[in-house]
Design an enzyme around this catalytic site. Structure first.
Site, PDB file in Angstrom:
ATOM      1  N   HIS A   1       1.095  -0.565  -0.211  1.00  0.00           N
ATOM      2  CA  HIS A   1      -0.186  -0.117   0.149  1.00  0.00           C
ATOM      3  C   HIS A   1       1.128   0.893   0.023  1.00  0.00           C
ATOM      4  O   HIS A   1       0.634   2.318   0.261  1.00  0.00           O
ATOM      5  CB  HIS A   1      -0.746  -0.102   1.337  1.00  0.00           C
ATOM      6  CG  HIS A   1      -1.762  -0.649   1.616  1.00  0.00           C
ATOM      7  ND1 HIS A   1      -2.279  -1.841   2.098  1.00  0.00           N
ATOM      8  CD2 HIS A   1      -3.124  -1.237  -0.052  1.00  0.00           C
ATOM      9  CE1 HIS A   1      -3.975  -2.200   2.257  1.00  0.00           C
ATOM     10  NE2 HIS A   1      -3.943  -2.555   0.690  1.00  0.00           N
TER      11      HIS A   1
ATOM     12  N   ARG B   1      -8.112 -11.526   5.584  1.00  0.00           N
ATOM     13  CA  ARG B   1      -6.582 -11.637   5.852  1.00  0.00           C
ATOM     14  C   ARG B   1      -6.510 -11.578   7.410  1.00  0.00           C
ATOM     15  O   ARG B   1      -7.204 -11.346   8.006  1.00  0.00           O
ATOM     16  CB  ARG B   1      -5.508 -10.903   5.335  1.00  0.00           C
ATOM     17  CG  ARG B   1      -5.545 -10.927   3.710  1.00  0.00           C
ATOM     18  CD  ARG B   1      -4.332 -10.037   3.535  1.00  0.00           C
ATOM     19  NE  ARG B   1      -4.982 -10.264   2.221  1.00  0.00           N
ATOM     20  CZ  ARG B   1      -4.537  -9.356   1.720  1.00  0.00           C
ATOM     21  NH1 ARG B   1      -4.073  -8.165   1.920  1.00  0.00           N
ATOM     22  NH2 ARG B   1      -4.428  -8.803  -0.616  1.00  0.00           N
TER      23      ARG B   1
ATOM     24  N   GLU C   1      -4.737   6.635  -4.617  1.00  0.00           N
ATOM     25  CA  GLU C   1      -2.805   5.253  -5.179  1.00  0.00           C
ATOM     26  C   GLU C   1      -3.052   5.687  -6.822  1.00  0.00           C
ATOM     27  O   GLU C   1      -2.201   6.029  -6.404  1.00  0.00           O
ATOM     28  CB  GLU C   1      -3.304   3.955  -4.813  1.00  0.00           C
ATOM     29  CG  GLU C   1      -3.541   3.833  -3.702  1.00  0.00           C
ATOM     30  CD  GLU C   1      -4.191   2.437  -3.750  1.00  0.00           C
ATOM     31  OE1 GLU C   1      -3.262   1.369  -3.161  1.00  0.00           O
ATOM     32  OE2 GLU C   1      -5.602   2.044  -3.144  1.00  0.00           O
TER      33      GLU C   1
END
Ligand code: ADP
Length: 398
Positions: free
Chosen positions: A179, A240, A383
Site C-alpha cells: 500500500h 486475511r 493510489e
C-alpha cells in the site's frame, strides 16, 4: 496535452484510468474482469457519467489491452493512439531492487518477473499487463510504480526478522510492506491540510479497506509498516488473518489433516479476518449491520478488527516517539465514523480525541477536537494518481 494511462493488472482483471496530464484530469476509466474465462466483462466509464459495457470472451491480457485501446477510439475519448504518451503499471512487489518508480526496459521486466517469488499471483499478472502494452503500443514510455517502494526507507531494525541472518542474506526474507503509494499520498495530503511540510511531521497513516495496513511516517519517509513479507501480516483484515503465531500453522495442519501448505495459506489469506471470525461476511458494512441486530460473532469480529488497528497505532506512537497526526483512509477508514471512534476513543491517554460532530460529518479533513494534542484526519486516498505523476516525472528519462 499528454495523456497517460495507469494500469493495475491482476491475474484475471485489468483496471485502468486515462489521465490528462499535467492537470491530472481523469478522462475515462474502466475494468476488464474475468480475463481468461468465458463471458469476460468489459466496462468503461467516461464523459459525464456515461457507461459502456460489453460481455465477450477475453482470453488474454493482450486482447484486454487491444479492446481497451479500440474502445477509447470508438467512444471518441481519443482520436489517435499517439495521444497516449505514457503508461504506468502498478506493481505489487519491488523486493530490494526497486526502491522507486522506474522506466521499464527488458532488464527491468525480467527482474519484475523474477520477483514473482515474493508475490506469485500479482507480479506475474503485472508482467502480463506490461507485455500486453509493449506489444500493442511498443513506442510509448512504460513506467513501473511499486507498492513496496515507499517502504524502502525502513531501517534494518524494522525490516529484519529475528531469524538466522542467512535467511535474509540468501533469500531476502524481510519485511517489505505494501500500500506504499496510498501511505505516501495521504501523508503528503495530510501535510497540506495541516499547513506544514511533510518533512516537519510525524504521522501514523491507517489505510483501512478490505486490505489494511498501518504505517509510521517520519518526516515524509516510511520507517515501519504493518504488512510484512507479504500483505498477509499486520492487522486483521476483510479476509486475511493478520499477525499470528507461526507455530499455529503446523498445529492446525496436523489437527485438520490439511497437508498442503498452499491450502493453509489460502485459508489465512481468503477465509480469515472479518469473514472467518464472523462467519458472515468480509464486508465491513455487513458486519456493522449484523452487529446492530445483535449477532455476537459480528460484534467479536468488529471488536477484534478495531483492537488490532488500535494496537498498531499505539506501537507506532512508540516507534515515532510521538506523532502529530493519525490519518484514516481507504474504504473503511474514509467511510466508517464508527470504526474511527471505536479505535481512537480508547486511546485518549495518548492525548488524542475525536470530535464526534466532525467525525460524523466529515468525508475529508480534521476530525479531532480543538485541544487534541494529536490531530486525527480523514483523507480519501488516490493510489492511482501516483502512477501518472511518476510517468510524467520519468517520461523524459526513457
Ligand atoms: P480494497 O482493499 O478492496 O480496495 P476498499 O478500500 O474499497 O477495499 O474498502 C472496502 C471496505 O470498505 C469494505 O469492507 C466495505 O464494507 C467498507 N466500506 C465502504 N463504505 C463503508 C461505510 N460507509 N461504512 C463502513 N464500511 C464501509
Amino acid at each position: 496535452m499528454a495523456k497517460t494511462i495507469s494500469i493495475n493488472a491482476g491475474s484475471s482483471s485489468l483496471k485502468w484510468q486515462l489521465y490528462q496530464m499535467p492537470d491530472e484530469k481523469v478522462l475515462a476509466k474502466g475494468i476488464v474482469e474475468r480475463i481468461g474465462l468465458k463471458d469476460s466483462i468489459f466496462t468503461v466509464k467516461y464523459g459525464n457519467g456515461e457507461k459502456f459495457e460489453i460481455i465477450t470472451d477475453i482470453l488474454e491480457h493482450d486482447l484486454a489491452v487491444q479492446k481497451l485501446l479500440e474502445a477509447l477510439i470508438q467512444l471518441k475519448i481519443i482520436t489517435d493512439y499517439k495521444e497516449i504518451t505514457g503508461v504506468g503499471h502498478r506493481i505489487v512487489a519491488g523486493g530490494e531492487i526497486f526502491k522507486e518508480s522506474v522506466v521499464i526496459n527488458d532488464d527491468v521486466l525480467a527482474k519484475i518477473e523474477a520477483l514473482a517469488d515474493l508475490a506469485p499471483l500479482h507480479n506475474s499478472a503485472n508482467a502480463a499487463g506490461i507485455k500486453a502494452f509493449k506489444k500493442v503500443l511498443p513506442d510509448i514510455v512504460s513506467v513501473g510504480v511499486f507498492d513496496t517502494a515507499f517502504h524502502a526507507t525502513m531501517p534494518e531494525v524494522a525490516y529484519r526478522y529475528g531469524i538466522p541472518k542467512e535467511y535474509y542474506e540468501k533469500h531476502q526474507a524481510r519485511k517489505y510492506g505494501a500500500h506504499g503509494t496510498s501511505h505516501d499520498y495521504v501523508a503528503n495530503e495530510a501535510a497540506k491540510l495541516l499547513g506544514k511540510s511533510v518533512t516537519d511531521l510525524k504521522l501514523i497513516t491507517a489505510h483501512i479497506g478490505n486490505g489494511a495496513s498501518i504505517t509510521a511516517v517520519c518526516h515524509g519517509k516510511s520507517i515501519d509498516t504493518s504488512m510484512s513479507f507479504t500483505p498477509l501480516a499486520g492487522v486483521m483484515m476483510g479476509t486475511r488473518s493478520g499477525d499470528l503465531d507461526p507455530s499455529l500453522i503446523p498445529y492446525l495442519m496436523e489437527k485438520t489433516g490439511i497437508s498442503d501448505i498452499k491450502e493453509m495459506t489460502e485459508i489465512l489469506n481468503k477465509k480469515s479476518g472479518l469473514l472467518g471470525v464472523s462467519g458472515i461476511s468480509s464486508d465491513m458494512r455487513e458486519i456493522i449491520e449484523a452487529r446492530k441486530s445483535g449477532n455476537s460473532d459480528a460484534k467479536l469480529a468488529f471488536d477484534m478488527f478495531s483492537d488490532r488497528i488500535r494496537k498498531y497505532i499505539a506501537q507506532y506512537f512508540a516507534v515515532l516517539n510521538g506523532a502529530d497526526a493519525v490519518v484514516f483512509t481507504a474504504g473503511i477508514g474514509e467511510n466508517s465514523n464508527w470504526v474511527r471512534s471505536e479505535i481512537i476513543n480508547q486511546m485518549t491517554w495518548f492525548g488524542i480525541a475525536i470530535d464526534e460532530v466532525k467525525n460524523v460529518a466529515r468525508a475529508k479533513g480534521i476530525i479531532s477536537t480543538e485541544d487534541s494534542k494529536v490531530k486525527v484526519l480523514v483523507i480519501p486516498t488516490d493510489e492511482e494518481l501516483m502512477i501518472p505523476r511518476d510517468v510524467e516525472k520519468l517520461k523524459n528519462y526513457s
